[in-house]
Scaffold this motif. Structure first.
Motif, short mmCIF file in Angstrom:
data_model
loop_
_atom_site.label_atom_id
_atom_site.label_comp_id
_atom_site.label_asym_id
_atom_site.label_seq_id
_atom_site.Cartn_x
_atom_site.Cartn_y
_atom_site.Cartn_z
N TYR A 162 0.96 -0.98 0.35
CA TYR A 162 -0.26 -0.04 0.22
C TYR A 162 0.63 0.89 -0.10
CZ TYR A 162 -4.63 -1.46 0.57
OH TYR A 162 -6.07 -2.43 0.60
N PRO A 163 0.25 2.28 -0.64
CA PRO A 163 0.93 3.84 -1.18
C PRO A 163 0.82 4.02 0.88
CG PRO A 163 -0.82 3.93 -2.03
CD PRO A 163 -0.44 2.85 -1.35
N GLY A 164 2.08 4.92 1.18
CA GLY A 164 1.77 5.76 2.04
C GLY A 164 0.90 6.77 1.70
N THR A 165 0.49 7.40 3.04
CA THR A 165 -0.27 9.09 2.84
C THR A 165 0.31 9.86 2.19
OG1 THR A 165 -0.76 8.36 5.94
CG2 THR A 165 -1.48 10.77 4.66
N PRO A 166 -1.37 9.95 1.60
CA PRO A 166 -1.20 11.65 0.13
C PRO A 166 -0.37 12.65 1.17
CG PRO A 166 -3.14 9.93 -0.16
CD PRO A 166 -2.16 9.74 1.72
N LYS A 167 1.01 13.20 0.03
CA LYS A 167 1.60 14.32 0.61
C LYS A 167 1.20 15.28 0.52
CE LYS A 167 5.91 11.48 0.87
NZ LYS A 167 7.31 11.88 0.00
N ASN A 168 1.56 16.46 0.90
CA ASN A 168 1.05 17.59 0.93
C ASN A 168 -0.69 17.86 0.59
OD1 ASN A 168 3.21 18.89 0.53
ND2 ASN A 168 4.01 18.14 -1.24
N TRP A 169 -1.74 17.32 1.29
CA TRP A 169 -3.52 16.99 1.07
C TRP A 169 -3.54 17.14 -0.70
CZ3 TRP A 169 -3.67 16.60 6.21
CH2 TRP A 169 -2.47 17.67 6.89
N GLU A 170 -2.45 15.84 -1.15
CA GLU A 170 -3.55 16.02 -2.27
C GLU A 170 -4.60 15.57 -2.28
OE1 GLU A 170 -0.29 12.18 -3.54
OE2 GLU A 170 0.25 14.03 -3.87
N ASP A 171 -5.05 14.32 -1.68
CA ASP A 171 -6.28 13.91 -2.07
C ASP A 171 -7.28 14.59 -1.21
OD1 ASP A 171 -5.14 13.40 0.60
OD2 ASP A 171 -6.46 12.33 1.39
N VAL A 172 -7.40 15.80 -1.12
CA VAL A 172 -8.43 16.43 -0.24
C VAL A 172 -9.05 17.00 -1.42
CG1 VAL A 172 -9.03 18.38 1.18
CG2 VAL A 172 -7.12 16.69 1.74
N SER A 173 -10.40 16.93 -1.23
CA SER A 173 -10.85 18.40 -2.51
C SER A 173 -10.87 19.83 -2.13
CB SER A 173 -12.58 17.47 -2.17
OG SER A 173 -13.77 18.64 -3.87
N PRO A 174 -11.13 20.77 -3.64
CA PRO A 174 -10.62 22.03 -3.38
C PRO A 174 -12.21 22.57 -3.24
CG PRO A 174 -10.53 21.08 -5.53
CD PRO A 174 -10.53 20.27 -4.61
#
Length: 204
Positions: free
Chosen positions: A30-42
């Protein structure tokens, strides 16, 4: 349903609560936690970075683990009786297919499209389970009939919804909803699709 298991010899296994299931160690691939909040909707009204700052160390670790799945999740404030979505993942917005801006800032009950709300009906019973758990700040897992849009059609699906209560140093502050698509027996007896035009082009 909480199940406690133990080995015949050795340490007991943790209870299979919704929290412990989602906190279980993931496989190495499994990949790590997304960096720089890139998984968060604007479209989120509250930055996830601000929410993280309020969380206990334990709940930060739990949320970071859940974000590794890259799946749909949403957040509301536990003090908001309307449970308005204030932060959510790209995956939540993208997989639901609703018109832009029609989910963030709303109660996620809009995903139910008013279906199965009569006395004793599927969603009504499970909404009551959710309400009861929220009143006690208890984690909860239910399967709802929700709808996602494919073009102009609202298509039902089984939403295995887990809601975890996240805390700061003073107590419970946030509700984190994690969505997983599953089969749902009640869908076999219902029409498969509804058109936006028939719903008045609304997502209430």
């Amino acid at each position: 349903l909480y199940i406690s298991l133990s080995w015949t010899m050795g340490e007991p296994i943790k209870a299979l609560t919704p929290r412990n299931i989602l906190a279980a160690d993931l496989p190495a691939h499994y990949p790590g936690t997304p960096k720089n909040w890139e998984d968060v909707s604007p479209l989120s009204s509250t930055p996830l970075s601000e929410i993280y700052e309020t969380l206990t160390t334990e709940d930060q670790a739990l949320f970071s683990q859940i974000r590794r799945f890259r799946g749909p999740w949403l957040l509301s404030s536990s003090s908001d009786r309307n449970d308005t979505i204030i932060c959510c993942s790209h995956a939540f917005i993208d997989t639901m297919g609703y018109p832009s801006g029609s989910l963030a800032g709303r109660n996620c009950k809009c995903l139910q499209q008013g279906a199965l709300q009569g006395p004793g009906e599927w969603n009504a019973v499970r909404n009551e389970t959710l309400r009861s758990a929220f009143e006690k700040d208890e984690d909860v897992n239910v399967t709802l009939v929700n709808f996602h849009f494919k073009g102009a059609e609202a298509v039902p699906f089984g939403n295995n919804l887990t809601v975890l209560h996240l805390s700061d140093e003073e107590g419970v502050k946030w509700r984190l909803g994690v969505i997983k698509r599953v089969s749902c027996p009640v869908l076999g007896a219902r029409p498969g699709k509804r058109k936006k035009e028939e719903e008045g082009d609304t997502v209430e």
